[in-house]
Enzyme design. Sequence first.
Site: not given
Length: 350
Positions: A75, A93
């Site tokens: 993450k 992302h």
Amino acid sequence: MTHLWVRAEQRPNEERVGLTPEGAKALLAAGIKVTVEESSVRAIPLQGYVDAGCDIAAENTWPDAPTDAIIFGLKELPEDGTPLPHRHIMFGHAFKGQHSGKALLERFKAGGGTLYDLEYLVDETGRRVAAFGYWAGYAGAAVTLKTWAAQQRSELCGPVGVYESKDALLTDLGAELDALKVERPTAMVIGALGRVGTGAADLCEAMGIKVTKWDMAETASGGPFPQILAHDLFLNCIFARPGTPVFVPREALEQDRQLSAIGDVACDPDSDYNPVPVYDRATTWASPALRVAEHPVLDVMAIDNLPSMLPVESSEDYAAQLLSSLLTLTDLQSGVWGRAETTFKDHLPG
């Protein structure tokens, strides 16, 4: 020597890891040095990595790792604005115009590092080499069922957390449903042939729920789809992209319907192509359900890190899928790594 540095995760509720001790042993045997950070939350104990022969580093010391080390996490990094000189493997992302992603790319530009985004590690056909999809669907269906169960008690779904195993999840969820002393709900899964949809359907069936399974063939007409409104639960397992039909339009909020709980496992509320445009933000572990209609009730579950609820199973599954690619880290110029670097450079700010 190629050096892989497995960092500790720093995002709340994140206990997963992308490399198991067995995988680390395989990398070491292939001549790749492996350093694993200590972690106060990782679901897989550190001792396994010690026994495999990995070097051990203190938690969150990756910024001080040798500059030739490849930093591997899952993450996001802390958003502290510091330049990033290392090569990083993670879910960034950053390539779809996200605000935080733009800032991340600026950090890589400033530091001279490289992002190998796990979402963009693909084979020659463009298919991802590893994904957490199955467990996202599995956990997403479970929380959607919890949302429905809470409705039967005239409540809004309460906080959810990590389970030590899928068996623990099934035991907990089964007891909650049994305590209601009502018939199980019906469910529709769209994207049922994919990894996410398969996981969602498997959880439902494990709970004794009748599942209607749809995929591209059933949605090719482009809608509307009144059949969705005739189920108690709807689980969207298709990621938003141009051409994706709208499955539950905003006017459904006011319509007569059986549907009372949506599990948007794909969870892309900010997308212009969101197929479930009845909500505008992701939900959280602390507040899993967002009520979007009262008469009749409709709640949306849209948690964006669902596999973290089952960190052991999801880590072992994902790590097994990814290992063959990690074994090719000695050649970053070709294969999945070369393609990922090209994608990164294409998105790097000018």
